[in-house]
Design a protein around this motif. Structure first.
Motif, PDB file in Angstrom:
ATOM      1  N   UNK A 127     -20.106  38.896  41.770  1.00 46.67           N
ATOM      2  CA  UNK A 127     -20.001  39.247  40.350  1.00 46.67           C
ATOM      3  C   UNK A 127     -18.553  39.479  39.939  1.00 46.67           C
ATOM      4  N   UNK A 128     -17.775  40.061  40.850  1.00 45.00           N
ATOM      5  CA  UNK A 128     -16.364  40.287  40.534  1.00 45.00           C
ATOM      6  C   UNK A 128     -15.606  38.994  40.341  1.00 45.00           C
ATOM      7  N   UNK A 129     -15.822  38.031  41.243  1.00 44.54           N
ATOM      8  CA  UNK A 129     -15.113  36.750  41.150  1.00 44.54           C
ATOM      9  C   UNK A 129     -15.531  35.994  39.894  1.00 44.54           C
ATOM     10  N   UNK A 130     -16.816  35.969  39.621  1.00 43.43           N
ATOM     11  CA  UNK A 130     -17.282  35.227  38.443  1.00 43.43           C
ATOM     12  C   UNK A 130     -16.815  35.919  37.161  1.00 43.43           C
ATOM     13  N   UNK A 131     -16.673  37.233  37.197  1.00 44.97           N
ATOM     14  CA  UNK A 131     -16.171  37.959  36.028  1.00 44.97           C
ATOM     15  C   UNK A 131     -14.681  37.701  35.812  1.00 44.97           C
ATOM     16  N   UNK A 132     -13.916  37.601  36.892  1.00 38.25           N
ATOM     17  CA  UNK A 132     -12.507  37.226  36.760  1.00 38.25           C
ATOM     18  C   UNK A 132     -12.395  35.859  36.099  1.00 38.25           C
ATOM     19  N   UNK A 133     -13.234  34.920  36.516  1.00 42.12           N
ATOM     20  CA  UNK A 133     -13.201  33.590  35.921  1.00 42.12           C
ATOM     21  C   UNK A 133     -13.539  33.660  34.443  1.00 42.12           C
ATOM     22  N   UNK A 134     -14.562  34.418  34.095  1.00 41.54           N
ATOM     23  CA  UNK A 134     -14.952  34.559  32.689  1.00 41.54           C
ATOM     24  C   UNK A 134     -13.824  35.152  31.852  1.00 41.54           C
ATOM     25  N   UNK A 135     -13.188  36.203  32.364  1.00 45.83           N
ATOM     26  CA  UNK A 135     -12.216  36.963  31.566  1.00 45.83           C
ATOM     27  C   UNK A 135     -10.813  36.362  31.594  1.00 45.83           C
ATOM     28  N   UNK A 136     -10.401  35.840  32.758  1.00 47.17           N
ATOM     29  CA  UNK A 136      -9.038  35.350  32.928  1.00 47.17           C
ATOM     30  C   UNK A 136      -8.946  33.827  32.982  1.00 47.17           C
ATOM     31  N   UNK A 137     -10.073  33.151  33.085  1.00 48.77           N
ATOM     32  CA  UNK A 137     -10.050  31.704  33.195  1.00 48.77           C
ATOM     33  C   UNK A 137      -9.462  31.034  31.967  1.00 48.77           C
ATOM     34  N   UNK A 138      -8.901  29.844  32.171  1.00 48.92           N
ATOM     35  CA  UNK A 138      -8.212  29.116  31.104  1.00 48.92           C
ATOM     36  C   UNK A 138      -9.226  28.386  30.228  1.00 48.92           C
ATOM     37  N   UNK A 139      -9.188  28.653  28.930  1.00 48.16           N
ATOM     38  CA  UNK A 139     -10.142  28.047  28.003  1.00 48.16           C
ATOM     39  C   UNK A 139      -9.479  27.112  26.994  1.00 48.16           C
ATOM     40  N   UNK A 140      -8.184  26.980  27.048  1.00 44.13           N
ATOM     41  CA  UNK A 140      -7.499  26.149  26.038  1.00 44.13           C
ATOM     42  C   UNK A 140      -7.757  24.666  26.274  1.00 44.13           C
ATOM     43  N   UNK A 141      -7.536  24.195  27.497  1.00 49.04           N
ATOM     44  CA  UNK A 141      -7.732  22.794  27.843  1.00 49.04           C
ATOM     45  C   UNK A 141      -8.876  22.660  28.847  1.00 49.04           C
ATOM     46  N   UNK A 142      -9.827  21.798  28.544  1.00 47.89           N
ATOM     47  CA  UNK A 142     -10.954  21.610  29.470  1.00 47.89           C
ATOM     48  C   UNK A 142     -10.474  21.106  30.826  1.00 47.89           C
ATOM     49  N   UNK A 143      -9.399  20.353  30.848  1.00 42.82           N
ATOM     50  CA  UNK A 143      -8.907  19.800  32.105  1.00 42.82           C
ATOM     51  C   UNK A 143      -8.282  20.863  33.008  1.00 42.82           C
ATOM     52  N   UNK A 144      -8.018  22.066  32.460  1.00 38.86           N
ATOM     53  CA  UNK A 144      -7.466  23.157  33.277  1.00 38.86           C
ATOM     54  C   UNK A 144      -8.379  24.379  33.287  1.00 38.86           C
ATOM     55  N   UNK A 145      -9.637  24.174  32.995  1.00 40.12           N
ATOM     56  CA  UNK A 145     -10.532  25.309  32.811  1.00 40.12           C
ATOM     57  C   UNK A 145     -11.314  25.700  34.063  1.00 40.12           C
TER      58      UNK A 145
END
Length: 565
Positions: free
Chosen positions: A284-302
């Motif tokens: 849950x911690x890892x998936x939450x980091x992805x949700x909160x800190x993951x890149x959402x601007x470009x799909x190719x870097x998401x």
């Protein structure tokens, strides 16, 4: 666990991306949707589309489907439109989505951990025959994929699947995808730890949970306590790999940031050992980091791999511990090298309870509903109620008494499902290809099957472990970068100046044992028709030049370009 950041309640008009808005990370306060995908996810949670499918679309038909549901949110329930027949590969990147869409769907059934009962397998087969024109491919993530699904039939299919405990929820989309696991969890004689309890708890916490239904992109998970490293852990967003800690005993080594596609990266170790009970919290911690800190601007870097590459494992672990777990993790050892060069569990193997499991090889994962129901029947006739799928597009029947093994092996062979496959049948995989996939450029499944037959005829005595992976486009669903022969589909010009289907070749990739990406020889492309000649030529050169015990991948890394051409 950290709460999901609040999205703005009102839709925000899309505008040109400016530099100060960074990568679109929620944790940095960047909630304004930066592309169409982020906008439709913000407008309505993908999980909510099920109600519209059941109450509107299935009753009014394909033309009633909202475009953002059709090419977006319906993926949250395992549905993709399939490719319209007759569109050649040269038009894949040219046509608009509505021009590529057929009025039929691919439907993906989750098979977490590859775990199926014979009752579930029989229902999968029956649904295939009744609703999917017999299609039911085994994927390299242990799922089952149907084709030719009509929107009108989806509610009935869900009802049939869910009655036996199966689901299509978040089988696609920007969500926690299927959790792959060792297909021999709990039964293998050499198992370090049975990961099944952790896998079940991870599913309970995140599936159908709105806290994790809007991730930057897909999120892939693997967990296994097998010493053969049988879940391709290096290419998942997060993976838990069985290890023995010198003080704490059996547990899991944590990996993050793996993934292939057009920018491949191998996962990295966090250096942390976690117990069975800790796995769900860390997950849950890892998936939450992805949700909160993951890149959402470009799909190719998401994907998470880009965040991990930018942060490094030390910072990732620190943020996981400090901001999401609230405690430090225990340092731990890396997994040992795999104990077997084949990690697909094909063949006859003794279980720790004295019974046996039998692994067998469908051709490039292609089966049909009739065959699946027959497999379920054979398993039950031989005293088994459990079957498994693998990440190599193979299947396994568990819990067979010794006296019934030979009969089962013979009965499977009569269905062209051999437990003693050639190297080529055992090691060849293929993605869906142009037959159904809107991203594909070339055909893969039939090509892979024909290639097996031809190589068996030409090289009947070749018995070295070897992987041949065919992919219909650059997106690497069939793991081309980590195969001995990774074949990336593309169009090319043949000797007569005509445009034909062909492949760019990657050579000597591997996972588990000296993991690394395959080598590309400059300008090396092979037409589909020339594939058997090419592979035969390279393998004969390998046989002539290899050192004693040398794997193909090792030889390919040192061979001359002339030898590989």
């Amino acid at each position: 666990m950290a709460a999901t950041p609040q999205n703005p309640s009102a839709a925000t008009p899309r505008r040109k991306v400016s530099r100060h808005r960074g990568e679109g990370q929620w944790a940095a306060g960047h909630f304004t949707p930066l592309n169409g995908n982020e906008q439709f996810k913000k407008d309505d949670d993908g999980l909510n589309v099920r109600t519209r499918i059941e109450t509107i679309y299935s009753k009014r038909g394909f033309d009633s489907i909202d475009p953002n549901d059709l090419r977006g949110r319906m993926r949250w329930w395992g549905l993709y439109t399939q490719r319209r027949p007759g569109i050649d590969g040269g038009k894949t990147a040219v046509l608009e989505p509505e021009e590529l869409d057929d009025e039929y769907f691919m439907l993906r059934v989750r098979v977490d951990g590859g775990q199926l009962t014979t009752e579930q397998l029989r229902v999968i087969g029956e649904v295939s025959q009744e609703f999917a024109r017999g299609t039911a491919d085994i994927t390299d993530r242990q799922n089952v994929q149907y084709h030719w699904i009509r929107i009108e039939d989806v509610p009935a299919i869900w009802q049939r699947l869910e009655a036996v405990g199966l689901s299509t929820v978040t089988a696609c989309g920007d969500t926690p995808r299927v959790m792959i696991g060792s297909p021999v969890a709990g039964i293998a004689e050499d198992e370090i730890i049975d990961a099944t309890p952790a896998l079940e708890e991870m599913k309970r916490r995140v599936l159908n949970n709105p806290a994790y239904s809007n991730l930057p992109r897909k999120f892939k998970t693997a967990i296994s306590g097998s010493p053969v490293l049988d879940v391709v852990h290096e290419i998942n967003d997060v993976a838990f790999v069985g290890v023995r800690h010198p003080e704490h005993g059996p547990g899991f080594d944590v990996w993050v940031g793996g993934g292939l596609s057009t920018n491949p990266k191998l996962g990295v170790r966090l250096g942390a050992w976690v117990s069975m009970d800790e796995v769900p919290d860390v997950y849950e911690g890892v998936i939450s980091i992805f949700r909160d800190h993951g890149y959402r601007r470009l799909r190719t870097r998401a994907r998470l791999k880009f965040l991990v590459a930018d942060w490094g494992p030390e910072k990732f672990r620190q943020i996981l511990e400090d901001d999401y777990l609230g405690r430090k993790l225990t340092d731990g050892p890396a997994p040992d090298e795999p104990v077997s060069r084949w990690r697909d569990h094909v063949g006859v193997h003794r279980q720790k309870d004295g019974r046996f499991y039998v692994g067998f090889a469908p051709r490039v994962g292609r089966v049909d509903g009739t065959v699946l129901t027959k497999i379920a029947d054979l398993a039950q006739e031989h005293g088994s109620s459990r079957v498994r799928t693998t990440v190599e597009q193979k299947m396994i029947i568990l819990d067979v008494e010794e006296g019934r093994v030979d009969s089962l092996v013979e009965s499977l062979a009569a269905l062209d499902l051999t437990a003693t496959p050639s190297t080529f049948r055992r090691g060849t995989m293929a993605c869906t290809g142009i037959e159904f996939c809107k991203l594909a450029i070339v055909e893969t499944k039939a090509r892979g099957s024909a290639l097996i037959d031809e190589l068996e005829r030409r090289l009947p005595d070749f018995d070295e472990p070897l992987t041949i992976n065919l992919n219909g486009c650059p997106n690497a669903c069939a793991r081309i970068q980590v195969a001995d022969f990774g074949l990336k589909g593309q169009l090319m010009t043949d000797d007569r100046g005509e445009q034909v289907e062909g492949y760019q070749v990657h050579l000597g990739g591997a996972l588990g044992l000296e993991a690394g990406f395959g080598r590309k020889v400059r300008g090396l492309k092979v037409t589909s028709d020339a594939l058997p000649d090419y592979i035969e030529r390279v393998l004969r050169r390998y046989q002539a030049e290899r050192e004693e015990g040398e794997r193909f991948a090792t030889w390919a890394s040192r061979a001359s370009e002339e030898a590989l051409s």
